[in-house]
Design an enzyme around this catalytic site. Structure first.
Site, short mmCIF file in Angstrom:
data_model
loop_
_atom_site.label_atom_id
_atom_site.label_comp_id
_atom_site.label_asym_id
_atom_site.label_seq_id
_atom_site.Cartn_x
_atom_site.Cartn_y
_atom_site.Cartn_z
N CYS A 15 0.75 -1.09 0.03
CA CYS A 15 -0.10 0.08 0.05
C CYS A 15 0.94 1.26 0.06
O CYS A 15 0.43 2.33 -0.70
CB CYS A 15 -0.96 -0.02 1.08
SG CYS A 15 -2.25 -1.11 0.99
N CYS A 175 -17.29 20.57 -15.08
CA CYS A 175 -17.69 21.62 -14.17
C CYS A 175 -16.38 22.93 -14.10
O CYS A 175 -15.25 22.66 -14.24
CB CYS A 175 -17.52 20.89 -12.74
SG CYS A 175 -17.95 22.03 -11.40
N HIS A 215 -15.26 34.40 -6.15
CA HIS A 215 -15.60 35.67 -6.57
C HIS A 215 -15.30 35.93 -7.95
O HIS A 215 -14.10 36.42 -8.16
CB HIS A 215 -15.16 36.75 -5.35
CG HIS A 215 -15.56 36.67 -4.24
ND1 HIS A 215 -16.61 37.08 -3.74
CD2 HIS A 215 -15.04 36.09 -2.96
CE1 HIS A 215 -17.01 36.86 -2.55
NE2 HIS A 215 -15.87 36.48 -2.05
#
Length: 364
Positions: A15, A175, A215
């Site tokens: 892993c 997106c 923004h």
């Protein structure tokens, strides 16, 4: 078992190896903390440097030479990109340090010159012009032809992270919320504005602080994608900007009548680029409404056109509330509705001007 620096989560050797072998190719070194707890915070410079220097002996033992070399190369690039004096040459993609405060910057490999700030090809006129004004001057000198217009739009398939400069290929139709796999910076693919997590916006008066938001400038695709094509065309026509309503001459025959723009689609557990496939309409250059709108907005962005002149009263008030300082959009005592709207339109142009944005470069 093995452990990563900064946490106590155990990983088996396989892993551990796969975490770095797969992660460095798919997510970048900025996202390779512990897969269980996410520690340490690799955005913090001190933690990042300590983490990778401590981890280096383990990686050298566990990874194959090519993967280890890739990790070290991406770490080097990440640190270089944090240096404000580091530049990628826009002509040949060679990286170099430029220490002077002003251009031109000359690439030591191809010897071409560019501006170190906007990276446009250097011209002596840039010495007396700001980057925005110089970009506008260059665009005014362009000769319209088949290399511009819709063909350029369809070829703009690159996106660059505004924080670290990492360049990615980007399929259309996705997106607008984009997250860099190298540094984890979240930004708008339409305008580059940063997306803020709930409660993290630096503006104390922001009314969107409780949600994920950005923004965006008012000419961003984020706002203009809901406009009808004829309304966008009206804005372009008023500014004498030409746009195409038929497919470019070099376009392949399209007997299906469906939109041919490539999009990234999920097919089971895999992603594949395929034709959009939505229906087209006459006068939309052979594209569906969504992609034709995106093309028109790209022209609006490139020429720095302000959509405010076409706003209705409700749109104008909403834009003023978003882009003007708190309290600036309120109606004054004795001010008529028409006077108020006229003042809002003028204030938007003066206090929150729209800037031209150059077309995206194709990522190499």
């Amino acid at each position: 078992m093995q452990w990563l620096p900064g946490c106590s989560c155990p990983l088996c050797p396989e892993c551990f190896r796969l975490h770095f072998t797969v992660g460095v190719r798919e997510r970048g070194v900025g996202a390779l903390g512990c897969p269980s707890c996410g520690r340490p915070d690799l955005r913090d410079e001190a933690q990042r440097l300590w983490y990778w220097s401590t981890l280096e002996p383990q990686l050298r033992r566990c990874l194959d030479p090519d993967t280890f070399s890739l990790v070290t190369r991406k770490l080097t690039e990440l640190e270089l990109l944090r240096d404000p004096q580091f530049l990628w040459c826009p002509h040949c993609s060679f990286g170099f340090i430029f220490e002077a405060e002003r251009g031109p910057a000359q690439c030591p490999q191809c010897h071409q010159q560019c501006c170190p700030r906007c990276q446009l090809p250097w011209d002596p006129r840039h010495s007396s012009l700001s980057c925005a004004d110089f970009g506008s001057w260059l665009r005014s000198k362009e000769t319209p032809g088949p290399s511009q217009g819709l063909g350029v739009f369809l070829g703009e398939m690159g996106i660059e992270c505004p924080q670290c400069g990492q360049c990615f290929a980007l399929a259309r139709g996705g997106c607008l919320h984009f997250q860099c796999s190298q540094c984890q910076h979240q930004f708008c693919a339409g305008c580059g504005a940063q997306f803020h997590q709930p409660g993290s916006c630096p503006s104390p008066q922001c009314h969107l602080r409780g949600s994920l938001h950005g923004h965006h400038p008012r000419d961003c695709l984020f706002y203009l994608r809901d406009w009808a094509p004829d309304r966008l065309q009206q804005l372009l026509t008023a500014a004498n900007v030409t746009f195409e309503t038929e497919p470019p001459p070099e376009a392949l025959p399209n007997p299906t009548g469906q939109c041919p723009v490539q999009e990234q689609k999920e097919l089971g557990a895999t992603l594949r680029d395929e034709n959009c496939g939505r229906e087209t309409a006459p006068g939309q250059a052979g594209l569906c409404r969504g992609h034709y709108t995106e093309y028109l907005v790209s022209l609006i962005n490139r020429h720095g056109l302000d959509p405010a002149p076409l706003y209705g009263p409700a749109e104008l008030r909403a834009a003023a509330q978003r882009h003007l300082a708190a309290g600036r959009s309120r109606r004054r005592p004795g001010e008529s509705e028409a006077e108020h709207l006229l003042r809002l339109r003028r204030m938007l142009g003066e206090e929150a001007p729209v800037r031209p944005r150059p077309p995206r470069a194709i990522c190499k």
